[in-house]
Design a protein around this motif. Structure first.
Motif, PDB file in Angstrom:
ATOM      1  N   GLN A  29      -4.181   9.748  13.835  1.00 42.14           N
ATOM      2  CA  GLN A  29      -3.593   9.780  13.120  1.00 42.14           C
ATOM      3  C   GLN A  29      -2.007   9.272  13.002  1.00 42.14           C
ATOM      4  O   GLN A  29      -1.981   9.861  13.884  1.00 42.14           O
TER       5      GLN A  29
ATOM      6  N   SER B 246       0.550  -0.759  -0.167  1.00 43.54           N
ATOM      7  CA  SER B 246      -0.200   0.052  -0.090  1.00 43.54           C
ATOM      8  C   SER B 246       0.509   0.833   0.138  1.00 43.54           C
ATOM      9  O   SER B 246       1.861   0.707   0.713  1.00 43.54           O
ATOM     10  N   ASN B 247      -0.084   2.205  -0.449  1.00 40.11           N
ATOM     11  CA  ASN B 247       1.541   3.411  -0.605  1.00 40.11           C
ATOM     12  C   ASN B 247       0.620   4.762   0.940  1.00 40.11           C
ATOM     13  O   ASN B 247       1.212   5.633   0.343  1.00 40.11           O
ATOM     14  N   GLU B 248      -0.230   3.843   1.956  1.00 39.98           N
ATOM     15  CA  GLU B 248      -0.849   4.909   2.460  1.00 39.98           C
ATOM     16  C   GLU B 248       0.663   4.989   3.294  1.00 39.98           C
ATOM     17  O   GLU B 248       1.280   3.844   3.617  1.00 39.98           O
ATOM     18  N   THR B 249       0.231   6.122   4.236  1.00 37.12           N
ATOM     19  CA  THR B 249       1.447   6.876   4.698  1.00 37.12           C
ATOM     20  C   THR B 249       0.478   7.229   6.191  1.00 37.12           C
ATOM     21  O   THR B 249       2.115   7.971   6.994  1.00 37.12           O
TER      22      THR B 249
ATOM     23  N   CYS C 207      -2.065   5.724   8.773  1.00 38.69           N
ATOM     24  CA  CYS C 207      -3.468   4.860   9.302  1.00 38.69           C
ATOM     25  C   CYS C 207      -4.396   5.445  10.590  1.00 38.69           C
ATOM     26  O   CYS C 207      -3.831   6.120  11.372  1.00 38.69           O
TER      27      CYS C 207
END
Length: 222
Positions: free
Chosen positions: A158, A144-147, A149
């Protein structure tokens, strides 16, 4: 899920005071190895792997780990871990089920303004032998490219993170050949007995009972 992982982390700390070997203008070294005890004298990030049941460091005479410091004040740490990762599985669609395990590494206490997480160059890789170890599954890795969560009822809500999904898709063609196809044939043979003449009662009875017992035995073995 038990994972054997080469856990590699790199970070930059501008406050770091470099050894003379790296600050010497005549030196050709761009980095140098350090003893692991140096970690006690420098700032280190706090990576936290969610849903872990156990993390075990591997060692023989000492921990399988290495530490390097570079001229650009970056620190690189590599260590070998065994991680027991909790993974919720749903077998309702067996044998056509696809299981997904989330490998999520986040900061335990720092916020986005303090640290930023990202995958190293090359991201995350999988040993080629995995496909031989998981004979009944097709394994794939989705990065995933999420940085950032979301953290339920956390302060802050977050956290910086990196995420990957371990996907296990069961090889269902084996079950089609060994279960579904034989079951279909036995059921077809059982229905075929209805087309026999009514006078042949013993033959119809033996055929139906044999098909029933065979299916019961096959599913008991499964």
């Amino acid at each position: 899920v038990l994972l054997e992982v080469f856990f590699r982390v790199s970070w930059i700390d501008d406050r770091l005071i470099l050894p003379e070997r790296l600050t010497d203008p005549n030196s050709t070294s761009s980095s140098m190895p350090m003893h692991l005890s140096a970690l006690q004298s420098i700032w280190v990030p706090d990576p936290y792997i969610e849903r872990t049941r156990d993390i075990h460091k591997l060692r023989i005479m000492q921990d399988f780990a290495g530490l390097w410091i570079s001229k650009d004040k970056s620190i690189f740490l590599s260590t070998m871990l065994q991680i027991r990762l909790g993974c919720t599985m749903n077998f309702a669609l067996f044998p056509f089920d696809v299981q997904k395990c989330i490998f999520l590494v986040s900061s335990y206490i720092y916020q986005e303004n303090d640290v930023k997480f990202g995958w190293l160059r090359g991201r995350i890789s999988v040993d080629r032998e995995v496909k031989h170890l998981l004979a009944n599954y097709e394994f794939s890795l989705r990065v995933s490219n999420e940085t950032l969560c979301e953290c339920y009822k956390c302060i802050p809500p977050q956290l910086p993170c990196v995420k990957a999904s371990l996907v296990f898709a069961r090889k269902y063609y084996v079950y089609i050949l060994t279960t579904y196809l034989p079951s279909f044939l036995f059921v077809a043979v059982g229905y075929a007995s209805f087309f026999w003449p009514p006078e042949i009662i013993p033959g119809r009875t033996v055929l139906a009972i044999t098909a029933l017992l065979t299916i019961v035995s096959m599913y008991a073995a499964i």
